[in-house]
Enzyme design. Structure first.
Site, short mmCIF file in Angstrom:
data_model
loop_
_atom_site.label_atom_id
_atom_site.label_comp_id
_atom_site.label_asym_id
_atom_site.label_seq_id
_atom_site.Cartn_x
_atom_site.Cartn_y
_atom_site.Cartn_z
CG ASP A 11 -1.95 1.07 1.25
OD1 ASP A 11 -1.62 2.24 0.93
OD2 ASP A 11 -3.10 0.78 1.60
CB ALA A 13 -0.86 4.83 3.11
CB SER A 14 2.45 0.38 3.80
OG SER A 14 3.38 -0.44 4.45
CB THR A 15 5.85 3.10 7.60
OG1 THR A 15 5.31 1.98 8.32
CG2 THR A 15 5.10 4.36 7.99
CB SER A 17 5.06 -0.65 1.61
OG SER A 17 4.18 -1.68 2.03
#
EC number: 5.99.1.4
Length: 208
Positions: A11, A13-15, A17
């Site tokens: 995603d 928004a995922s840190t 990631s």
């Protein structure tokens, strides 16, 4: 014999990631494994569990740990890092554009550029103007791509991707899935996922 592949589910928004996206290509190349980029949305998965935001927001101690861990891990990798405001960012449009990029062959470069804008520069990735700037920097027709990304066909495609993620038991990001559907969750499982992919071969129904 064709090399094995791993799916990289993330995603925007995922840190964690962000960390995985910035290192997966080099790690996969060293292991002789191909990467299939799979942007999706965590929001519906969280909602199915009764969460209305990131668990890092719902559980403050967990959130404080995550931010400090991100600082440590980004420094270790030599990556700039700043906290997006607000967190999590609205990643819907970026995910839709990512699916267009997957079809047209520029998803890897787009993904890394979006993560850099968000976590290195603190920019708002839900802003179409930010994504248009990124697309232009990649040599794409930003207006045409954004129009396609927001068309009903592509919106339906992203919904199907989300349904696939839930059906396959994906609950967080980043998640790596090997050819035999073995699942590995978390940036720190990337190397293990690559090892598994190499050891267990290539699934016959992957597109060439």
């Amino acid at each position: 014999m064709q090399r094995p592949l791993i799916e990289f589910w993330y995603d925007f928004a995922s840190t964690y990631s962000y960390l995985a996206a910035m290192r997966i290509e080099a790690a996969a190349e060293a292991a002789d494994v191909g990467v299939v980029w799979r942007p999706f949305l965590l929001g519906p998965i969280f909602a199915a569990q009764g969460w209305n935001t990131s668990p890092f927001n719902l559980y403050p101690e967990k959130g404080r740990y995550m931010w400090r861990d991100m600082e440590r891990e980004a420094a270790k990798l030599g990556l700039p890092f700043c906290r997006p405001d607000p967190f999590p960012q609205n990643s819907l449009l970026a995910a839709r554009v990512g699916l267009v990029g997957a079809e047209q062959g520029w998803i890897g470069a787009f993904t890394k550029a979006v993560f850099r804008a968000e976590f290195a520069k603190g920019r708002a990735i839900g802003d179409p103007a930010v994504l248009a700037e990124i697309l232009a920097g990649l040599g794409q027709d930003a207006d045409a791509v954004l129009a396609e990304a927001q068309g009903e066909t592509n919106k339906a495609r992203l919904r199907r991707v989300g349904e696939e993620a839930q059906a396959r038991g994906i609950f967080g990001a980043p998640t790596f899935v090997a050819d035999d559907r073995e699942v590995f969750w978390g940036n720190d499982r990337l190397e293990r996922a690559l090892e598994w992919a190499v050891a267990h071969g290539r699934r016959s129904d992957w597109p060439v």
